[in-house]
Write a protein that holds these residues in place. Structure first.
Motif, PDB file in Angstrom:
ATOM      1  N   VAL A 165       0.825  -1.211   0.000  1.00  0.00           N
ATOM      2  CA  VAL A 165       0.000   0.000   0.000  1.00  0.00           C
ATOM      3  C   VAL A 165       0.862   1.265   0.000  1.00  0.00           C
ATOM      4  N   PRO A 166       1.910   1.378   0.870  1.00  0.00           N
ATOM      5  CA  PRO A 166       2.741   2.585   0.821  1.00  0.00           C
ATOM      6  C   PRO A 166       3.424   2.793  -0.533  1.00  0.00           C
ATOM      7  N   HIS A 167       3.802   1.709  -1.201  1.00  0.00           N
ATOM      8  CA  HIS A 167       4.399   1.829  -2.531  1.00  0.00           C
ATOM      9  C   HIS A 167       3.391   2.412  -3.514  1.00  0.00           C
ATOM     10  N   LEU A 168       2.173   1.853  -3.520  1.00  0.00           N
ATOM     11  CA  LEU A 168       1.148   2.360  -4.424  1.00  0.00           C
ATOM     12  C   LEU A 168       0.811   3.815  -4.104  1.00  0.00           C
ATOM     13  N   ALA A 169       0.868   4.174  -2.812  1.00  0.00           N
ATOM     14  CA  ALA A 169       0.608   5.560  -2.414  1.00  0.00           C
ATOM     15  C   ALA A 169       1.663   6.496  -3.004  1.00  0.00           C
ATOM     16  N   CYS A 170       2.929   6.085  -2.957  1.00  0.00           N
ATOM     17  CA  CYS A 170       4.013   6.894  -3.549  1.00  0.00           C
ATOM     18  C   CYS A 170       3.760   7.135  -5.033  1.00  0.00           C
ATOM     19  N   GLU A 171       3.453   6.061  -5.744  1.00  0.00           N
ATOM     20  CA  GLU A 171       3.274   6.169  -7.187  1.00  0.00           C
ATOM     21  C   GLU A 171       1.990   6.923  -7.549  1.00  0.00           C
ATOM     22  N   THR A 172       0.967   6.782  -6.711  1.00  0.00           N
ATOM     23  CA  THR A 172      -0.275   7.507  -6.957  1.00  0.00           C
ATOM     24  C   THR A 172      -0.057   9.010  -6.779  1.00  0.00           C
ATOM     25  N   LEU A 173       0.743   9.379  -5.782  1.00  0.00           N
ATOM     26  CA  LEU A 173       1.079  10.794  -5.592  1.00  0.00           C
ATOM     27  C   LEU A 173       1.807  11.324  -6.824  1.00  0.00           C
ATOM     28  N   ASN A 174       2.760  10.559  -7.335  1.00  0.00           N
ATOM     29  CA  ASN A 174       3.475  10.969  -8.547  1.00  0.00           C
ATOM     30  C   ASN A 174       2.515  11.181  -9.709  1.00  0.00           C
ATOM     31  N   LYS A 175       1.608  10.221  -9.881  1.00  0.00           N
ATOM     32  CA  LYS A 175       0.694  10.269 -11.023  1.00  0.00           C
ATOM     33  C   LYS A 175      -0.325  11.395 -10.887  1.00  0.00           C
ATOM     34  N   SER A 176      -0.930  11.507  -9.718  1.00  0.00           N
ATOM     35  CA  SER A 176      -2.016  12.478  -9.554  1.00  0.00           C
ATOM     36  C   SER A 176      -1.515  13.910  -9.428  1.00  0.00           C
ATOM     37  N   ALA A 177      -0.311  14.087  -8.878  1.00  0.00           N
ATOM     38  CA  ALA A 177       0.222  15.438  -8.684  1.00  0.00           C
ATOM     39  C   ALA A 177       1.205  15.849  -9.770  1.00  0.00           C
ATOM     40  N   GLY A 178       1.570  14.913 -10.631  1.00  0.00           N
ATOM     41  CA  GLY A 178       2.503  15.229 -11.693  1.00  0.00           C
ATOM     42  C   GLY A 178       3.902  15.528 -11.189  1.00  0.00           C
ATOM     43  N   VAL A 179       4.354  14.732 -10.208  1.00  0.00           N
ATOM     44  CA  VAL A 179       5.682  14.941  -9.633  1.00  0.00           C
ATOM     45  C   VAL A 179       6.536  13.696  -9.842  1.00  0.00           C
ATOM     46  N   ASN A 180       7.799  13.782  -9.455  1.00  0.00           N
ATOM     47  CA  ASN A 180       8.721  12.648  -9.587  1.00  0.00           C
ATOM     48  C   ASN A 180       9.409  12.400  -8.252  1.00  0.00           C
ATOM     49  N   VAL A 181       8.672  11.780  -7.324  1.00  0.00           N
ATOM     50  CA  VAL A 181       9.238  11.375  -6.037  1.00  0.00           C
ATOM     51  C   VAL A 181       9.769   9.956  -6.210  1.00  0.00           C
ATOM     52  N   VAL A 182      10.988   9.728  -5.768  1.00  0.00           N
ATOM     53  CA  VAL A 182      11.653   8.431  -5.978  1.00  0.00           C
ATOM     54  C   VAL A 182      11.224   7.432  -4.909  1.00  0.00           C
ATOM     55  N   HIS A 183      10.791   6.265  -5.341  1.00  0.00           N
ATOM     56  CA  HIS A 183      10.354   5.209  -4.430  1.00  0.00           C
ATOM     57  C   HIS A 183      11.555   4.444  -3.869  1.00  0.00           C
ATOM     58  N   VAL A 184      11.590   4.259  -2.549  1.00  0.00           N
ATOM     59  CA  VAL A 184      12.659   3.497  -1.896  1.00  0.00           C
ATOM     60  C   VAL A 184      12.029   2.378  -1.071  1.00  0.00           C
ATOM     61  N   PRO A 185      12.078   1.132  -1.535  1.00  0.00           N
ATOM     62  CA  PRO A 185      11.459   0.031  -0.792  1.00  0.00           C
ATOM     63  C   PRO A 185      12.326  -0.455   0.365  1.00  0.00           C
ATOM     64  N   TYR A 186      11.704  -0.679   1.509  1.00  0.00           N
ATOM     65  CA  TYR A 186      12.370  -1.271   2.660  1.00  0.00           C
ATOM     66  C   TYR A 186      11.806  -2.663   2.884  1.00  0.00           C
ATOM     67  N   GLN A 316      -8.210   0.057 -10.443  1.00  0.00           N
ATOM     68  CA  GLN A 316      -8.254   1.363 -11.112  1.00  0.00           C
ATOM     69  C   GLN A 316      -6.979   2.160 -10.826  1.00  0.00           C
ATOM     70  N   LEU A 317      -6.537   2.134  -9.563  1.00  0.00           N
ATOM     71  CA  LEU A 317      -5.319   2.860  -9.200  1.00  0.00           C
ATOM     72  C   LEU A 317      -4.091   2.236  -9.858  1.00  0.00           C
ATOM     73  N   VAL A 318      -4.037   0.909  -9.850  1.00  0.00           N
ATOM     74  CA  VAL A 318      -2.902   0.206 -10.462  1.00  0.00           C
ATOM     75  C   VAL A 318      -2.831   0.520 -11.952  1.00  0.00           C
ATOM     76  N   GLU A 319      -3.978   0.496 -12.634  1.00  0.00           N
ATOM     77  CA  GLU A 319      -3.994   0.791 -14.065  1.00  0.00           C
ATOM     78  C   GLU A 319      -3.595   2.233 -14.341  1.00  0.00           C
ATOM     79  N   ALA A 320      -3.990   3.145 -13.444  1.00  0.00           N
ATOM     80  CA  ALA A 320      -3.637   4.554 -13.623  1.00  0.00           C
ATOM     81  C   ALA A 320      -2.139   4.777 -13.499  1.00  0.00           C
ATOM     82  N   VAL A 321      -1.522   4.085 -12.554  1.00  0.00           N
ATOM     83  CA  VAL A 321      -0.072   4.220 -12.342  1.00  0.00           C
ATOM     84  C   VAL A 321       0.701   3.410 -13.371  1.00  0.00           C
ATOM     85  N   GLY A 322       0.200   2.209 -13.668  1.00  0.00           N
ATOM     86  CA  GLY A 322       0.899   1.316 -14.588  1.00  0.00           C
ATOM     87  C   GLY A 322       1.424   0.102 -13.844  1.00  0.00           C
ATOM     88  N   LEU A 323       0.944  -1.071 -14.237  1.00  0.00           N
ATOM     89  CA  LEU A 323       1.309  -2.305 -13.531  1.00  0.00           C
ATOM     90  C   LEU A 323       2.811  -2.554 -13.571  1.00  0.00           C
TER      91      LEU A 323
END
Length: 333
Positions: A165-186, A316-323
């Motif tokens: 969920v936190p990963h999808l949240a990062c990517e959703t923020l990028n997609k919906s806000a038009g930004v490029n925040v880098v995802h760092v998985p722990y 819907q969110l996954v398709e918006a971000v890209g699988l």
């Protein structure tokens, strides 16, 4: 047709009617005798504390042992397989969370939540909170987005692993806000939060109980929650919807599923008792203490609709971000 042939068919018809009557009469009897041995609550990749609170109530109500069995491996696949293959008699249940619906949306599931399970109950809702390290000057989502736009690729966001969920949240923020925040998985939630607290990463979308402790201690700053309504645990934080992102709704939840073909009467008995549990003030308080807010009561059919809706929303969110983008990732920290 002769009179004899009509008479010959009559015993078969009577036997069929007796069989149907016996089956119909047996269903309530099954529920009346349930449970007649220990109940097992199997928990996948989520804290088992929620199940333990419900288990205590069921054990007191029915006088049968209720055992919580963690099976955290393989992103929920081990737990799901154990329950899907169990005897469909209500004595083995799966504690389900968004992990299972998100896996379905990302085509990572080895099971079918609708076909292989009977919905029993939703016992709680869980909120997530977007938090930032104190060194980040943003005090609202709008300010964070402005900062991210001014520094493309200059901010990073922790997660508890690829496809969480936190990963999808990062990517959703990028997609919906038009930004490029880098995802760092722990490797897990605690490691991701510690990375944020230590300033190795600038932000994290954490379960509200984890976030609340750090917000109160001043080690991170809360900006918003991802539920449709404000969280009881973090009442001062606006939602992402209030912050200008109407499609940024990612609620957590916890509920129970039984193996497919579990008799409806047993499913309903489980639903009724779990509903009684979450209506008890002491149970509500204990659940809230560990981050779970009491949802409106719902019948098994409504639980099925809820799960289908959750899969559709994540899809819907996954398709918006890209699988493929979601499946990409760097080495876990």
């Amino acid at each position: 047709m002769t009179a004899f042939s009509g008479q010959a068919r009559r015993p078969s018809l009577i036997l069929a009617m007796i069989t149907i009557t016996t089956v119909l009469a047996a269903a309530p009897a099954l529920a009346q005798d349930f449970p007649n041995r220990p109940i097992k609550l199997i928990v996948g990749p989520s804290p088992d504390v929620f199940s333990r609170i419900i288990a205590e109530h069921l054990q007191q109500a029915w006088g049968q042992p209720v055992v919580v069995e963690p099976r955290p491996g393989a992103g929920g696949k081990l737990a799901a397989a154990a329950v899907a293959g169990a005897e469909p008699d209500g004595h083995t249940l799966l504690f389900a969370t968004p992990t299972y619906t998100l896996n379905a949306a990302m085509k990572l599931a080895s099971y079918d939540l609708v076909k292989e399970f009977e919905p029993v109950s939703i016992v709680g809702l869980i909120s997530y909170a977007l938090v930032v390290h104190p060194s980040v000057p943003a005090r609202s989502v709008a300010e964070l987005v402005a900062l991210a736009k001014a520094r493309p690729g200059g901010l990073n966001c922790a997660s508890a692993g690829i496809g969480t969920v936190p990963h999808l949240a990062c990517e959703t923020l990028n997609k919906s806000a038009g930004v490029n925040v880098v995802h760092v998985p722990y490797r897990d939630v605690n490691a991701a939060m510690m990375g944020t607290v230590g300033g190795t990463v600038q932000m994290f979308v954490a379960v509200s109980t984890v976030a609340r402790a750090q917000i109160l201690s001043g080690t991170v700053r809360g900006l918003a929650v991802t539920t449709a309504q404000r969280s009881t645990l973090l009442a001062d934080l606006p939602t992402m919807v209030e912050s200008g992102y109407p499609d940024f709704v990612m609620p957590g939840w916890g509920g129970f599923l039984a193996p497919a073909h579990t008799p409806k009467e047993i499913v309903q008995k489980l639903n009724d008792e779990m509903r009684r549990a979450v209506l008890k003030p002491d149970v509500q308080q204990r659940l809230l203490t560990v981050g779970m807010e009491t949802p409106p009561a719902c019948a098994p059919a409504q639980v099925r609709d809820f799960i289908r809706g959750d899969v559709a929303r994540w899809t819907q969110l996954v398709e918006a971000v890209g699988l493929e983008k979601l499946r990409e990732g760097s080495t876990a920290q």
